[in-house]
Motif scaffolding. Structure first.
Motif, mmCIF file in Angstrom:
data_model
loop_
_atom_site.group_PDB
_atom_site.id
_atom_site.type_symbol
_atom_site.label_atom_id
_atom_site.label_comp_id
_atom_site.label_asym_id
_atom_site.label_seq_id
_atom_site.Cartn_x
_atom_site.Cartn_y
_atom_site.Cartn_z
ATOM 1 N N ARG A 219 0.707 -1.220 -0.191
ATOM 2 C CA ARG A 219 -0.075 0.128 -0.003
ATOM 3 C C ARG A 219 0.876 1.187 0.070
ATOM 4 N N PHE A 220 2.080 1.221 0.927
ATOM 5 C CA PHE A 220 2.851 2.497 0.857
ATOM 6 C C PHE A 220 3.936 2.521 0.296
ATOM 7 N N LEU A 221 4.530 1.425 -0.373
ATOM 8 C CA LEU A 221 5.798 1.471 -1.067
ATOM 9 C C LEU A 221 5.464 1.054 -2.663
ATOM 10 N N ALA A 222 6.316 1.729 -3.373
ATOM 11 C CA ALA A 222 5.984 1.611 -4.969
ATOM 12 C C ALA A 222 6.558 0.450 -5.548
ATOM 13 N N GLU A 223 7.881 -0.103 -4.672
ATOM 14 C CA GLU A 223 8.423 -1.320 -5.245
ATOM 15 C C GLU A 223 9.083 -1.924 -3.999
ATOM 16 N N PRO A 224 8.276 -2.454 -3.347
ATOM 17 C CA PRO A 224 8.704 -3.112 -1.915
ATOM 18 C C PRO A 224 9.574 -4.194 -1.974
ATOM 19 N N ALA A 225 10.534 -4.115 -1.025
ATOM 20 C CA ALA A 225 11.588 -5.325 -1.014
ATOM 21 C C ALA A 225 11.811 -5.621 0.923
ATOM 22 N N THR A 260 11.211 -5.413 11.631
ATOM 23 C CA THR A 260 11.253 -5.512 10.247
ATOM 24 C C THR A 260 11.953 -4.499 9.548
ATOM 25 N N ILE A 261 12.467 -4.676 8.633
ATOM 26 C CA ILE A 261 13.276 -3.521 7.651
ATOM 27 C C ILE A 261 12.760 -3.760 6.267
ATOM 28 N N LEU A 262 11.905 -2.810 5.773
ATOM 29 C CA LEU A 262 11.591 -2.714 4.259
ATOM 30 C C LEU A 262 12.140 -1.579 3.560
ATOM 31 N N ALA A 263 12.346 -2.069 2.432
ATOM 32 C CA ALA A 263 12.887 -0.964 1.479
ATOM 33 C C ALA A 263 12.098 -0.835 0.058
ATOM 34 N N ASP A 264 11.766 0.601 -0.087
ATOM 35 C CA ASP A 264 11.027 0.891 -1.334
ATOM 36 C C ASP A 264 12.295 1.176 -2.302
ATOM 37 N N LEU A 265 12.233 0.399 -3.620
ATOM 38 C CA LEU A 265 13.272 0.604 -4.737
ATOM 39 C C LEU A 265 12.719 1.505 -5.641
ATOM 40 N N GLY A 266 11.506 1.959 -5.495
ATOM 41 C CA GLY A 266 10.923 2.709 -6.663
ATOM 42 C C GLY A 266 11.481 4.159 -6.850
ATOM 43 N N PRO A 267 11.772 4.884 -5.602
ATOM 44 C CA PRO A 267 12.264 6.032 -6.186
ATOM 45 C C PRO A 267 13.702 6.115 -6.334
ATOM 46 N N GLU A 268 14.248 7.358 -6.877
ATOM 47 C CA GLU A 268 15.474 7.306 -7.428
ATOM 48 C C GLU A 268 16.646 6.912 -6.382
ATOM 49 N N HIS A 269 16.245 7.460 -5.013
ATOM 50 C CA HIS A 269 17.011 6.944 -3.918
ATOM 51 C C HIS A 269 16.167 6.216 -2.914
ATOM 52 N N PRO A 270 16.475 4.938 -2.806
ATOM 53 C CA PRO A 270 15.743 4.032 -2.114
ATOM 54 C C PRO A 270 15.304 4.436 -0.448
ATOM 55 N N LEU A 271 14.328 4.070 -0.295
ATOM 56 C CA LEU A 271 13.456 4.588 1.198
ATOM 57 C C LEU A 271 13.648 3.286 2.214
#
Length: 355
Positions: A219-225, A260-271
């Motif tokens: 829901r909140f991350l464009a490209e979640p990992a 838990t640690i998630l990453a959003d790989l969608g933005p130019e700089h990951p979140l």
């Protein structure tokens, strides 16, 4: 239910309210407290039930006394209903509540809870500023307090009322809370964004973690990992060091690692999103946030690309109420039962605007 029938005591009514409105019910606190039981009792006492010509208001509740409540014959009840609003009407005994309780009865128990949930109807033709009685219990709700209705028959009647009356959102929230609160015996299968599946031990924390990975992330991350997931204790369910290194984060075995640690790989700089799961205790408070920020700094990851989230089962549950005042500024809270929203603990200095 008629004025000739006996009435359950306030304590008995409150016991039934706690079953009728289980954990997860919106505004449950307003529905199951003693004031709610007093409100239902007063309505039943005067016969203010859908289909009758009798309605009640807050005064019917707060001027009631134990002595009056014990006078359950039809004559006493009719007299109370007809005269309770008169200034000179005397009720024997000590009143249940003071006059200033009227707002809590009207605004919280009735308007925000019972009316919204379909337990009480409100007369539409009575002006908002009028003091005339305007409320009545719906017939189906009133029937649940029939003293002769007990055991399996009562359980069936409550379930039927819930199914017919509560909206889909409320029913879904109750179901999620029930599922998350019960520690089962079967491992919980969690589906990761990359298609892999992992098993976690059964329990409330694992249910919330599953929702974080399967629902929150999408829901909140464009490209979640998923970079890291742990269970209660020291067991690591998943750890992706290669992916973590690719976004500039070194994950070390550290007592300060979050659940838990998630990453959003969608933005130019990951979140990066650090998430603590709270089934009982342990939110991201100021000390915890500072420790996680230090971990990020040591890894050389920019703090402006990091978010901190505490995940709970439900907003009305004890864990959130117990820990909300310790949540760190600049962090978020997320609720498994209300997955589309984020609770922001903002320390911004910007003015509030209507934009």
């Amino acid at each position: 239910m008629t004025l000739n029938q006996t009435i359950l005591s306030r304590a008995q009514i409150q016991q039934r309210l706690q079953v009728i409105f289980p954990e997860g019910t919106p505004h449950r606190g307003y529905c199951v407290r003693e004031l709610a039981a007093s409100t239902v009792f007063a309505a039943l006492y005067v016969g203010a039930i859908e289909g009758s010509s009798i309605f009640f208001g807050p005064k019917f509740v707060y001027v009631m006394t134990e002595e009056q409540a014990k006078r359950t014959d039809k004559t006493s009840r009719l007299e109370y209903a007809a005269n309770v609003r008169k200034a000179n009407f005397q009720v024997a005994g000590k009143r249940w509540y003071r006059d200033n309780t009227r707002e809590s009865i009207r605004d919280e128990t009735l308007r925000e809870a019972f009316v919204v949930l379909g337990a009480v109807i409100e007369k539409a033709d009575v002006p908002t500023t009028s003091s005339l009685p305007r409320y009545a219990l719906t017939k189906g709700f009133a029937d649940l307090f029939d003293p002769t209705l007990t055991g399996a028959a009562l359980d069936a009647a409550i379930t039927d009322w819930q199914t017919k009356t509560l909206n889909k959102g409320a029913l879904a929230r109750i179901s999620l809370v029930k599922r998350g609160a019960i520690a089962g015996t079967v491992d919980i299968l969690v589906s990761f964004p990359n298609g892999e599946t992992r098993r976690m031990k059964p329990g409330p924390s694992s249910e919330i973690t599953k929702a974080v990975i399967e629902v929150f992330a999408n829901r909140f991350l464009a490209e979640p990992a998923v970079l890291f997931v742990s269970e209660s204790g020291t067991k690591v369910v998943a750890r992706d060091d290669e992916l973590a290194k690719s976004v500039g984060l070194q994950i070390k075995a550290d007592k300060n690692l979050p659940d838990t640690i998630l990453a959003d790989l969608g933005p130019e700089h990951p979140l990066l999103v650090f998430i603590e799961v709270v089934a009982t205790d342990g939110p991201i408070n100021t000390r915890r946030k500072e420790a996680l920020e230090l971990l990020v700094k040591e890894a050389g990851f920019p703090l402006k690309h990091v978010a901190f989230v505490t995940a709970y089962l439900d907003r009305s549950g004890a864990p959130f109420k117990k820990t909300v005042d310790s949540l760190a500024w600049g962090s978020y809270a997320w609720f498994m039962t209300e997955p589309d929203g984020l609770f922001s603990i903002s320390n911004t200095t910007k003015r509030i605007t209507n934009g």
